[in-house]
Design an enzyme around this catalytic site. Structure first.
Site, PDB file in Angstrom:
ATOM      1  N   ARG A 170      33.713 -13.236 -13.348  1.00  0.00           N
ATOM      2  CA  ARG A 170      34.023 -13.491 -11.935  1.00  0.00           C
ATOM      3  C   ARG A 170      32.728 -13.644 -11.153  1.00  0.00           C
ATOM      4  O   ARG A 170      31.773 -12.902 -11.359  1.00  0.00           O
ATOM      5  CB  ARG A 170      34.838 -12.305 -11.423  1.00  0.00           C
ATOM      6  N   ASP A 216      40.154  -0.780  -1.318  1.00  0.00           N
ATOM      7  CA  ASP A 216      39.198  -1.165  -2.360  1.00  0.00           C
ATOM      8  C   ASP A 216      39.336  -2.646  -2.710  1.00  0.00           C
ATOM      9  O   ASP A 216      38.489  -3.192  -3.416  1.00  0.00           O
ATOM     10  CB  ASP A 216      39.396  -0.319  -3.627  1.00  0.00           C
ATOM     11  N   ARG A 262      37.178  -1.025 -15.213  1.00  0.00           N
ATOM     12  CA  ARG A 262      37.267  -1.998 -16.311  1.00  0.00           C
ATOM     13  C   ARG A 262      36.460  -3.249 -15.982  1.00  0.00           C
ATOM     14  O   ARG A 262      36.835  -4.370 -16.320  1.00  0.00           O
ATOM     15  CB  ARG A 262      38.708  -2.379 -16.558  1.00  0.00           C
TER      16      ARG A 262
HETATM   17  P1  AMP Z   1      42.995  -2.940  -9.273  1.00  0.00           P
HETATM   18  O1  AMP Z   1      44.459  -2.677  -9.267  1.00  0.00           O
HETATM   19  O2  AMP Z   1      42.573  -3.956 -10.283  1.00  0.00           O
HETATM   20  O3  AMP Z   1      42.446  -3.212  -7.917  1.00  0.00           O
HETATM   21  O4  AMP Z   1      42.337  -1.580  -9.786  1.00  0.00           O
HETATM   22  C1  AMP Z   1      42.422  -0.350  -9.123  1.00  0.00           C
HETATM   23  C2  AMP Z   1      41.552   0.659  -9.816  1.00  0.00           C
HETATM   24  O5  AMP Z   1      42.062   0.927 -11.128  1.00  0.00           O
HETATM   25  C3  AMP Z   1      40.118   0.248 -10.028  1.00  0.00           C
HETATM   26  O6  AMP Z   1      39.324   1.391  -9.945  1.00  0.00           O
HETATM   27  C4  AMP Z   1      40.124  -0.305 -11.416  1.00  0.00           C
HETATM   28  O7  AMP Z   1      38.866  -0.276 -12.021  1.00  0.00           O
HETATM   29  C5  AMP Z   1      41.082   0.660 -12.104  1.00  0.00           C
HETATM   30  N1  AMP Z   1      41.726   0.053 -13.285  1.00  0.00           N
HETATM   31  C6  AMP Z   1      42.663  -0.904 -13.290  1.00  0.00           C
HETATM   32  N2  AMP Z   1      43.023  -1.210 -14.547  1.00  0.00           N
HETATM   33  C7  AMP Z   1      42.301  -0.417 -15.372  1.00  0.00           C
HETATM   34  C8  AMP Z   1      42.205  -0.261 -16.787  1.00  0.00           C
HETATM   35  N3  AMP Z   1      42.948  -0.976 -17.619  1.00  0.00           N
HETATM   36  N4  AMP Z   1      41.324   0.644 -17.252  1.00  0.00           N
HETATM   37  C9  AMP Z   1      40.565   1.371 -16.430  1.00  0.00           C
HETATM   38  N5  AMP Z   1      40.598   1.264 -15.100  1.00  0.00           N
HETATM   39  C10 AMP Z   1      41.456   0.390 -14.559  1.00  0.00           C
HETATM   40 MG    MG Z   2      40.783  -3.604  -7.159  1.00  0.00          MG
END
Ligand code: AMP
Ligand code: MG
Length: 488
Positions: free
Chosen positions: A177, A253, A94
């Site tokens: 960002r 990540d 996203r």
């Molecule tokens: P994060 O928890 O933000 O570190 O995200 C972990 C993973 O989930 C990453 O690959 C993000 O791009 C994916 N991700 C988180 N929220 C979404 C969303 N609403 N749609 C698609 N991918 C998401």
């Molecule tokens: Mg992340």
């Protein structure tokens, strides 16, 4: 082009020179009705961007991802990662990297949109983000910057005019960002697992050139690179511990190669000192509790080391040996940074390993009596510890006497000691109830004044001359432990 000149964007697309497997070129993903909610004037200025021009209609369309920045090639970056210990393919699901901006001082910064729509890495997600989590990241990352902790920054948040479905319906939002880069431990895990040796080498050389250029012509630069990342992460995590910051989701990540804090989801600052503090509602096993952060840092770095093995030495056994040796520096470096930081917090200029018991005793007393972490150090700094509940407790008073004796051992004036402590102990942190109050006003009532006030205070957290006393108070009601939710 004209618009570009006016705002001051000066974009490169160095990441697109990497092998194709590392990213996906993307079209922008327009939203209904972009509206600028908040724009970071100081950051804009430091990037050489024109604040007024950034607020223009065209610019807001860019910040919402309705059109690409002139000169930028939007891409979604590929990465993998261990999430709560489990390895998965991830990537920008996203987010979009719009390009890399060259600042007036010649530094390169990623310009990334978060919440900008679906990508090939979205899996089941909608690619979008809610206004609450984006403003939350804005607040906390700017607070971290104010505290002097390396972090990605927030340039702007815009609403999309589209609702998103989460537990509740929320206004959709996109955050712009700014980061030294978005290279993560997980980026290397991805290349090591799914790339060719050539892909991995290209990525490592890119990272070295971007973040550690002096290593470029060194022999075994990949080992040196690992050592540098280890050092930066040790320094970073020590800083988190010193201010009581809990990241909440230290998946591989979410750990950068640059040493910046990234991905503010369920993070929060600890108030009452308790080593076991966990805020994230999904961290059932307390993997990312306050006390575990330094060790998790080591765990994540070991994943980076594994990913780099084939570059470190052609002989696997020797590579492992070299990487393991590099890893032994982490706990040493971490303690060095933490101890120096604690010395500063307590006004001790010549802190030594033997002082650890003095520090530990204070932390144990804070835990025993449920003292507020930030306020305890603030009151010690101000010489007003009598305002704390710790005061008058026999064991604490004894500690206080010992501390005073320790200070007297140094040949330094009281003023000097206080100056050091003021630089090292924030008056204010973004307290959870204050953050919630600001977000609620913004989202429920479109009242951004509380948020603006909060930002003003938390971006100069060491200002002892200001009347920030209201922001040092704990919430009046104790309606149970504070919980945070992953910012998805
Ligand atoms: P994060 O928890 O933000 O570190 O995200 C972990 C993973 O989930 C990453 O690959 C993000 O791009 C994916 N991700 C988180 N929220 C979404 C969303 N609403 N749609 C698609 N991918 C998401
Ligand atoms: Mg992340």
């Amino acid at each position: 082009m004209e618009n570009n000149l006016k705002i001051g964007w000066n974009l490169e697309n160095t990441y697109t020179s990497l092998p194709n497997i590392m990213f996906s070129e993307m079209d922008v993903n327009p939203v209904n009705n972009p509206k600028l909610i908040i724009l970071n004037e100081k950051l804009a200025k430091s990037l050489g961007l024109d604040y007024t021009a950034l607020k223009s209609k065209v610019s807001v369309e860019e910040l919402a991802g309705n059109r690409a920045l002139e000169g930028g090639i939007p891409i979604a970056q590929a990465y993998a990662g261990h999430q709560f210990g489990h390895f998965t393919m991830l990537g920008d699901g996203r987010a979009l990297l719009l390009g890399e901006h060259i600042s007036p001082s010649g530094e390169l910064f990623d310009v990334q949109l978060k919440g900008s729509g679906r990508t090939p890495y979205s899996r089941g997600g909608d690619g979008r983000a809610g206004l609450g989590p984006m403003l939350r990241e804005y607040i906390i990352s700017e607070a971290m910057h104010g505290l002097g902790i390396p972090t990605t920054r927030s340039l702007a948040v815009v609403t999309t005019g589209e609702d998103i479905m989460r537990e509740m319906v929320q206004p959709g939002a996109v955050m712009a960002r700014i980061a030294a880069s978005h290279l993560r431990v997980g980026t290397f895990q991805f290349a090591a697992k799914w790339g060719t040796p050539k892909d991995l080498k290209a990525l490592a050389d890119y990272a070295i050139e971007r973040h550690y250029p002096i290593l470029m012509d060194k022999e075994n630069r990949y080992l040196l690179f690992l050592q540098e990342v280890i050092e930066r992460q040790a320094a970073l995590i020590a800083k988190w511990q010193l201010v009581g910051f809990i990241h909440g989701v230290m998946n591989t990540d979410n750990m950068t190669i640059s040493g910046e804090t990234i991905d503010y989801g369920p993070c929060a600052f600890m108030d009452t000192y308790n080593r076991k503090t966990v805020f994230s509602s999904i961290d059932i096993q307390a993997r990312y509790a306050y006390e575990n952060q330094p060790n998790i840092g080591a765990w994540n770095l070991a994943r980076l080391a594994e990913s780099l093995l084939s570059l470190i030495h052609e002989d696997q056994e020797q590579a492992v040996e070299l990487a393991q040796k590099a890893m032994t520096a982490y706990p040493e470096k971490y303690e060095e940074y933490w101890l120096a930081g604690m010395g500063n917090k307590l006004g001790i200029f010549n802190i030594e390993h033997e002082d650890i018991s003095l520090i530990d005793t204070l932390l144990q007393l804070m835990e025993k009596y449920g003292a507020d972490y930030t306020n305890t150090f603030r009151l010690l700094t101000l010489g007003k510890i009598d305002e704390s509940d710790l005061f008058g407790k026999k064991d604490f008073d004894l500690w206080h006497e010992k501390w005073q004796q320790r200070l007297d051992e140094q040949d330094v004036s009281k003023d000097f000691i206080q100056q050091l402590m003021q630089k090292s102990n924030p008056v204010v942190i973004p307290r959870n109830h204050r953050v919630e109050e600001a977000l609620e006003a913004a989202i429920e009532r479109e009242d951004y004044s509380i948020l603006e006030n909060l930002l003003q205070v938390i971006t100069s957290p060491y200002d002892y001359s200001s009347d920030y006393i209201d922001y040092t108070n704990l919430p009046s009601d104790t309606s149970g432990p504070y919980k945070t939710f992953c910012g998805t």
